[in-house]
Motif scaffolding. Structure first.
Motif, mmCIF file in Angstrom:
data_model
loop_
_atom_site.group_PDB
_atom_site.id
_atom_site.type_symbol
_atom_site.label_atom_id
_atom_site.label_comp_id
_atom_site.label_asym_id
_atom_site.label_seq_id
_atom_site.Cartn_x
_atom_site.Cartn_y
_atom_site.Cartn_z
ATOM 1 N N VAL A 16 11.142 -17.455 -45.378
ATOM 2 C CA VAL A 16 9.693 -17.227 -45.310
ATOM 3 C C VAL A 16 9.177 -17.658 -43.943
ATOM 4 O O VAL A 16 9.438 -18.780 -43.508
ATOM 5 N N ILE A 17 8.455 -16.760 -43.279
ATOM 6 C CA ILE A 17 7.812 -17.086 -42.008
ATOM 7 C C ILE A 17 6.337 -17.357 -42.271
ATOM 8 O O ILE A 17 5.642 -16.523 -42.863
ATOM 9 N N THR A 18 5.886 -18.524 -41.857
ATOM 10 C CA THR A 18 4.482 -18.898 -42.014
ATOM 11 C C THR A 18 3.826 -18.949 -40.631
ATOM 12 O O THR A 18 4.501 -18.780 -39.616
ATOM 13 N N CYS A 19 2.512 -19.205 -40.599
ATOM 14 C CA CYS A 19 1.844 -19.204 -39.291
ATOM 15 C C CYS A 19 1.035 -20.469 -39.024
ATOM 16 O O CYS A 19 0.365 -20.552 -37.992
ATOM 17 N N THR A 20 1.097 -21.451 -39.929
ATOM 18 C CA THR A 20 0.473 -22.748 -39.666
ATOM 19 C C THR A 20 1.306 -23.839 -40.343
ATOM 20 O O THR A 20 1.996 -23.585 -41.331
ATOM 21 N N PRO A 21 1.240 -25.059 -39.859
ATOM 22 C CA PRO A 21 1.948 -26.158 -40.511
ATOM 23 C C PRO A 21 1.497 -26.362 -41.960
ATOM 24 O O PRO A 21 2.320 -26.688 -42.837
ATOM 25 N N TYR A 22 0.223 -26.155 -42.226
ATOM 26 C CA TYR A 22 -0.301 -26.320 -43.583
ATOM 27 C C TYR A 22 0.341 -25.320 -44.539
ATOM 28 O O TYR A 22 0.780 -25.677 -45.637
ATOM 29 N N LEU A 23 0.419 -24.054 -44.127
ATOM 30 C CA LEU A 23 1.044 -23.040 -44.966
ATOM 31 C C LEU A 23 2.542 -23.291 -45.108
ATOM 32 O O LEU A 23 3.123 -23.064 -46.169
ATOM 33 N N ASP A 24 3.160 -23.758 -44.038
ATOM 34 C CA ASP A 24 4.590 -24.038 -44.095
ATOM 35 C C ASP A 24 4.880 -25.130 -45.120
ATOM 36 O O ASP A 24 5.829 -25.027 -45.910
ATOM 37 N N GLN A 25 4.054 -26.154 -45.131
ATOM 38 C CA GLN A 25 4.213 -27.241 -46.101
ATOM 39 C C GLN A 25 4.008 -26.736 -47.524
ATOM 40 O O GLN A 25 4.725 -27.132 -48.450
ATOM 41 N N PHE A 26 3.056 -25.843 -47.704
ATOM 42 C CA PHE A 26 2.795 -25.275 -49.029
ATOM 43 C C PHE A 26 3.991 -24.461 -49.521
ATOM 44 O O PHE A 26 4.443 -24.615 -50.660
ATOM 45 N N ILE A 37 5.793 -19.940 -37.368
ATOM 46 C CA ILE A 37 5.605 -19.234 -36.104
ATOM 47 C C ILE A 37 4.140 -18.820 -36.030
ATOM 48 O O ILE A 37 3.651 -18.080 -36.876
ATOM 49 N N SER A 38 3.445 -19.276 -35.030
ATOM 50 C CA SER A 38 2.026 -18.946 -34.895
ATOM 51 C C SER A 38 1.812 -17.447 -34.790
ATOM 52 O O SER A 38 2.691 -16.694 -34.355
ATOM 53 N N SER A 39 0.619 -17.009 -35.180
ATOM 54 C CA SER A 39 0.210 -15.639 -34.862
ATOM 55 C C SER A 39 0.381 -15.433 -33.362
ATOM 56 O O SER A 39 0.130 -16.339 -32.568
ATOM 57 N N THR A 40 0.821 -14.258 -32.986
ATOM 58 C CA THR A 40 1.154 -14.018 -31.581
ATOM 59 C C THR A 40 0.317 -12.893 -30.993
ATOM 60 O O THR A 40 -0.243 -12.058 -31.706
ATOM 61 N N ILE A 41 0.259 -12.863 -29.684
ATOM 62 C CA ILE A 41 -0.575 -11.920 -28.943
ATOM 63 C C ILE A 41 0.295 -11.035 -28.060
ATOM 64 O O ILE A 41 1.228 -11.519 -27.407
ATOM 65 N N ASN A 42 -0.033 -9.761 -28.036
ATOM 66 C CA ASN A 42 0.631 -8.840 -27.109
ATOM 67 C C ASN A 42 -0.051 -8.961 -25.752
ATOM 68 O O ASN A 42 -1.102 -8.360 -25.505
ATOM 69 N N THR A 43 0.532 -9.753 -24.885
ATOM 70 C CA THR A 43 -0.090 -10.007 -23.578
ATOM 71 C C THR A 43 0.100 -8.845 -22.601
ATOM 72 O O THR A 43 -0.356 -8.920 -21.458
ATOM 73 N N ASN A 44 0.777 -7.783 -23.049
ATOM 74 C CA ASN A 44 0.772 -6.554 -22.255
ATOM 75 C C ASN A 44 -0.555 -5.826 -22.410
ATOM 76 O O ASN A 44 -0.966 -5.069 -21.524
ATOM 77 N N LEU A 45 -1.241 -6.078 -23.551
ATOM 78 C CA LEU A 45 -2.556 -5.482 -23.795
ATOM 79 C C LEU A 45 -3.678 -6.413 -23.353
ATOM 80 O O LEU A 45 -4.662 -5.977 -22.761
ATOM 81 N N TYR A 46 -3.533 -7.691 -23.667
ATOM 82 C CA TYR A 46 -4.540 -8.684 -23.302
ATOM 83 C C TYR A 46 -4.207 -9.261 -21.934
ATOM 84 O O TYR A 46 -3.313 -10.083 -21.798
ATOM 85 N N ARG A 47 -4.929 -8.796 -20.933
ATOM 86 C CA ARG A 47 -4.685 -9.264 -19.573
ATOM 87 C C ARG A 47 -5.813 -10.210 -19.158
ATOM 88 O O ARG A 47 -6.995 -9.937 -19.416
ATOM 89 N N PRO A 48 -5.491 -11.340 -18.536
ATOM 90 C CA PRO A 48 -6.534 -12.298 -18.154
ATOM 91 C C PRO A 48 -7.479 -11.727 -17.111
ATOM 92 O O PRO A 48 -7.066 -11.035 -16.184
ATOM 93 N N LYS A 49 -8.763 -12.023 -17.287
ATOM 94 C CA LYS A 49 -9.761 -11.541 -16.336
ATOM 95 C C LYS A 49 -9.593 -12.245 -14.994
ATOM 96 O O LYS A 49 -9.023 -13.340 -14.907
ATOM 97 N N THR A 50 -10.091 -11.623 -13.953
ATOM 98 C CA THR A 50 -10.019 -12.193 -12.612
ATOM 99 C C THR A 50 -11.402 -12.505 -12.049
ATOM 100 O O THR A 50 -11.530 -13.287 -11.112
ATOM 101 N N ASP A 51 -12.435 -11.892 -12.636
ATOM 102 C CA ASP A 51 -13.803 -12.101 -12.157
ATOM 103 C C ASP A 51 -14.574 -12.916 -13.192
ATOM 104 O O ASP A 51 -14.744 -12.486 -14.335
#
Length: 227
Positions: A16-26, A37-51
């Motif tokens: 079982v893969i969980t996404c928080t320590p609380y859920l993992d303990q449950f 494993i935390s929820s993850t982000i596709n950083t190819n889509l989310y690019r940091p702003k520069t301005d």
């Protein structure tokens, strides 16, 4: 939607893969083979702003849904007081009917095709949560989305957010109305602070909460199960 189904699946799963320590303990009450494993982000889509300079007026942003917009209303008084001191717009994505008396609000429905584009328009992201047990199961995904886009984020100091945000290092963790107002005021008045926290936030996500950062853990689990 049967309430017993999740427990049944936990008991009979190979892993079982969980996404928080609380859920993992449950889950470990029913199955010892788990990985958080935390929820993850596709950083190819989310690019940091520069301005980090506001376009017309500063934008405080929130992304969610009709069912969760009630938690943004926890900040009604904060926004009302800030609106008397600062010129800003509250951009709400996920509840097109959202309003706060005395506050300029732009509210739009959530759409996948423009989600990233809208979040990138935020100058500051907010992630308010109530002090309730169910919050301990939330992974902080909204905050991670803001942070991946280089948005300085202010979040309620509860639950899993403590492993994502280090206060005043890559965001702000707050609880009281006064703390919310103080943190938002600092960010609204200081572009260099927004840039500093936003850049550190994007690195936090890239290094620990991106697909690239977590894929090896997923693959190792699947590899072991397939043998």
């Amino acid at each position: 939607k049967g309430r017993k189904k999740p427990i049944y699946l936990m008991k009979h799963a190979d892993h079982v893969i969980t996404c928080t320590p609380y859920l993992d303990q449950f889950v470990r009450k029913y199955n010892q083979h788990t990985t958080d494993i935390s929820s993850t982000i596709n950083t190819n889509l989310y690019r940091p702003k520069t301005d980090y300079s506001p376009k017309e007026k500063l934008v405080i942003g929130w992304s969610g849904s009709h069912s969760t917009s009630k938690y943004l209303h926890l900040l009604d008084e904060v926004f009302q007081e800030l609106s008397k001191e600062h010129d800003f717009k509250l951009l709400v994505m996920g509840d097109e009917n959202f309003k706060i008396d005395g506050v300029e609000v732009e509210a739009i429905p959530w759409q996948e095709e423009y989600e990233v584009k809208v979040i990138s328009q935020f100058d500051i992201g907010v992630y308010p949560l109530p002090n309730e047990e169910w919050v301990l199961g939330k992974s902080g995904l909204k905050a991670l989305q803001y942070m991946a886009a280089g948005i300085p984020t202010v979040a309620t100091a509860i639950g899993t957010i403590f492993r994502i945000i280090q206060n005043e290092e890559n965001g702000f963790l707050v609880n009281t109305k006064e703390e919310w107002k103080a943190a938002l005021s600092k960010l609204m008045q200081d572009g260099s602070l927004r840039k500093k926290l936003g850049q550190k936030a994007s690195l936090t996500v890239e290094n620990g909460y991106s697909i690239n950062a977590t894929k090896s853990v997923y693959l190792s689990i699947l590899d072991k199960l397939s043998k």
